[in-house]
Motif scaffolding. Structure first.
Motif, mmCIF file in Angstrom:
data_model
loop_
_atom_site.group_PDB
_atom_site.id
_atom_site.type_symbol
_atom_site.label_atom_id
_atom_site.label_comp_id
_atom_site.label_asym_id
_atom_site.label_seq_id
_atom_site.Cartn_x
_atom_site.Cartn_y
_atom_site.Cartn_z
ATOM 1 N N ILE A 133 16.250 4.583 2.951
ATOM 2 C CA ILE A 133 16.074 3.222 2.444
ATOM 3 C C ILE A 133 14.626 3.062 2.009
ATOM 4 O O ILE A 133 13.701 3.378 2.767
ATOM 5 N N SER A 134 14.441 2.553 0.787
ATOM 6 C CA SER A 134 13.093 2.239 0.318
ATOM 7 C C SER A 134 13.169 1.386 -0.934
ATOM 8 O O SER A 134 13.987 1.653 -1.805
ATOM 9 N N PRO A 135 12.317 0.365 -1.013
ATOM 10 C CA PRO A 135 12.198 -0.330 -2.288
ATOM 11 C C PRO A 135 11.211 0.445 -3.156
ATOM 12 O O PRO A 135 10.343 1.150 -2.645
ATOM 13 N N ALA A 136 11.343 0.340 -4.443
ATOM 14 C CA ALA A 136 10.431 1.053 -5.335
ATOM 15 C C ALA A 136 9.354 0.137 -5.906
ATOM 16 O O ALA A 136 8.506 0.585 -6.653
ATOM 17 N N TYR A 137 9.398 -1.132 -5.555
ATOM 18 C CA TYR A 137 8.464 -2.098 -6.138
ATOM 19 C C TYR A 137 7.270 -2.319 -5.231
ATOM 20 O O TYR A 137 7.413 -2.600 -4.041
ATOM 21 N N TYR A 138 6.100 -2.195 -5.794
ATOM 22 C CA TYR A 138 4.863 -2.326 -5.031
ATOM 23 C C TYR A 138 4.737 -3.698 -4.370
ATOM 24 O O TYR A 138 4.107 -3.837 -3.335
ATOM 25 N N THR A 139 5.364 -4.709 -4.959
ATOM 26 C CA THR A 139 5.293 -6.050 -4.364
ATOM 27 C C THR A 139 6.100 -6.150 -3.075
ATOM 28 O O THR A 139 6.079 -7.177 -2.419
ATOM 29 N N SER A 140 6.782 -5.075 -2.697
ATOM 30 C CA SER A 140 7.546 -5.043 -1.441
ATOM 31 C C SER A 140 6.745 -4.438 -0.300
ATOM 32 O O SER A 140 7.305 -4.110 0.747
ATOM 33 N N MET A 141 5.435 -4.282 -0.469
ATOM 34 C CA MET A 141 4.610 -3.676 0.591
ATOM 35 C C MET A 141 4.847 -4.389 1.911
ATOM 36 O O MET A 141 4.954 -5.611 1.964
ATOM 37 N N GLY A 142 4.925 -3.601 2.974
ATOM 38 C CA GLY A 142 5.169 -4.157 4.298
ATOM 39 C C GLY A 142 6.641 -4.171 4.661
ATOM 40 O O GLY A 142 7.027 -4.685 5.703
ATOM 41 N N PHE A 143 7.476 -3.580 3.852
ATOM 42 C CA PHE A 143 8.924 -3.571 4.029
ATOM 43 C C PHE A 143 9.397 -2.721 5.197
ATOM 44 O O PHE A 143 10.330 -3.082 5.917
ATOM 45 N N ALA A 144 8.763 -1.586 5.434
ATOM 46 C CA ALA A 144 9.353 -0.527 6.257
ATOM 47 C C ALA A 144 9.550 -0.885 7.732
ATOM 48 O O ALA A 144 10.622 -0.615 8.282
ATOM 49 N N VAL A 145 8.558 -1.433 8.394
ATOM 50 C CA VAL A 145 8.716 -1.714 9.832
ATOM 51 C C VAL A 145 9.750 -2.808 10.071
ATOM 52 O O VAL A 145 10.656 -2.631 10.904
ATOM 53 N N PRO A 146 9.710 -3.947 9.356
ATOM 54 C CA PRO A 146 10.781 -4.925 9.543
ATOM 55 C C PRO A 146 12.150 -4.374 9.134
ATOM 56 O O PRO A 146 13.160 -4.717 9.755
ATOM 57 N N ALA A 147 12.186 -3.511 8.120
ATOM 58 C CA ALA A 147 13.464 -2.902 7.723
ATOM 59 C C ALA A 147 14.015 -2.023 8.840
ATOM 60 O O ALA A 147 15.231 -1.957 9.046
ATOM 61 N N ALA A 148 13.129 -1.347 9.564
ATOM 62 C CA ALA A 148 13.571 -0.529 10.700
ATOM 63 C C ALA A 148 14.221 -1.413 11.760
ATOM 64 O O ALA A 148 15.265 -1.053 12.320
ATOM 65 N N LEU A 149 13.628 -2.558 12.022
ATOM 66 C CA LEU A 149 14.211 -3.496 12.981
ATOM 67 C C LEU A 149 15.604 -3.914 12.515
ATOM 68 O O LEU A 149 16.567 -3.865 13.282
ATOM 69 N N ASP A 201 -1.160 2.488 5.915
ATOM 70 C CA ASP A 201 -1.926 1.617 6.793
ATOM 71 C C ASP A 201 -2.053 0.204 6.230
ATOM 72 O O ASP A 201 -1.982 -0.775 6.973
ATOM 73 N N GLY A 202 -2.201 0.060 4.923
ATOM 74 C CA GLY A 202 -2.298 -1.271 4.328
ATOM 75 C C GLY A 202 -1.023 -2.061 4.518
ATOM 76 O O GLY A 202 -1.037 -3.222 4.928
ATOM 77 N N ALA A 203 0.112 -1.436 4.235
ATOM 78 C CA ALA A 203 1.409 -2.083 4.417
ATOM 79 C C ALA A 203 1.661 -2.379 5.894
ATOM 80 O O ALA A 203 2.172 -3.445 6.248
ATOM 81 N N PHE A 204 1.277 -1.433 6.759
ATOM 82 C CA PHE A 204 1.485 -1.642 8.188
ATOM 83 C C PHE A 204 0.706 -2.860 8.680
ATOM 84 O O PHE A 204 1.204 -3.644 9.481
ATOM 85 N N GLN A 205 -0.502 -3.034 8.188
ATOM 86 C CA GLN A 205 -1.297 -4.179 8.633
ATOM 87 C C GLN A 205 -0.703 -5.507 8.170
ATOM 88 O O GLN A 205 -1.007 -6.547 8.732
ATOM 89 N N MET A 206 0.171 -5.480 7.183
ATOM 90 C CA MET A 206 0.833 -6.709 6.727
ATOM 91 C C MET A 206 1.956 -7.145 7.673
ATOM 92 O O MET A 206 2.094 -8.333 7.955
ATOM 93 N N THR A 207 2.769 -6.199 8.135
ATOM 94 C CA THR A 207 3.984 -6.574 8.871
ATOM 95 C C THR A 207 4.278 -5.696 10.082
ATOM 96 O O THR A 207 5.313 -5.862 10.720
ATOM 97 N N GLY A 208 3.385 -4.781 10.404
ATOM 98 C CA GLY A 208 3.646 -3.821 11.470
ATOM 99 C C GLY A 208 3.780 -4.414 12.853
ATOM 100 O O GLY A 208 4.328 -3.765 13.755
ATOM 101 N N MET A 209 3.333 -5.645 13.034
ATOM 102 C CA MET A 209 3.448 -6.234 14.362
ATOM 103 C C MET A 209 4.885 -6.582 14.729
ATOM 104 O O MET A 209 5.157 -7.008 15.850
ATOM 105 N N GLU A 210 5.821 -6.338 13.804
ATOM 106 C CA GLU A 210 7.235 -6.419 14.180
ATOM 107 C C GLU A 210 7.557 -5.374 15.231
ATOM 108 O O GLU A 210 8.598 -5.442 15.875
#
Length: 144
Positions: free
Chosen positions: A26-42, A59-68
């Motif tokens: 699973i992955s979005p291809a759009y850069y505006t979706s940064m931060g998708f991966a950790v919440p998507a894992a949940l 690391d940039g994307a993780f700092q956006m939403t990684g606290m999930e």
């Protein structure tokens, strides 16, 4: 297993993966979706508890939403999260060459987050051997 990749360098790196067993991706291809991966894992673990996510996130994307990860720990879930730390927005650096400080981010000690969040294990990886050992520890039945 399900591989979940954030856009940017994590998605580019995932194109080199060699899969040995049946695996979802699973992955979005759009850069505006940064931060998708950790919440998507949940979401993936709630929807399909039998799948264990391997998350590739910059690391940039993780700092956006990684606290999930806090919610993930709270519910006793156990994804394998790989933070690709290049100390900033790597894709943006390629799009806007030059010494632009706005592409740099505050460094975190990502490997210490499990201690802070109260669950899981973290590893600071510097070599391919370190990476192999961490994967084997995170997934003892890892098959090559």
């Amino acid at each position: 297993m399900v591989v979940i990749a954030d856009p940017g360098d994590a998605l580019f790196a995932s194109s080199e993966l060699v899969i040995h067993r049946q695996t979802e991706f699973i992955s979005p291809a759009y850069y505006t979706s940064m931060g998708f991966a950790v919440p998507a894992a949940l979401g993936a673990m709630v929807a399909r508890p039998t799948l264990r996510p391997v998350v590739l996130v910059g690391d940039g994307a993780f700092q956006m939403t990684g606290m999930e990860l806090s919610t993930i720990v709270q519910h006793g879930m156990s994804p394998v999260v790989i933070v690709l730390d290049n100390k900033g927005y790597g894709t943006e650096r390629q799009l806007h060459p030059g010494n632009h400080k706005f592409n740099d981010i505050q460094p975190w000690h990502y490997h210490r987050l499990p201690e802070i969040l109260g669950g899981g294990r973290g590893y600071e990886i510097r070599t391919e051997g370190d990476f192999d050992a961490a994967l084997r520890s995170a997934w003892p039945t890892w098959v090559r």
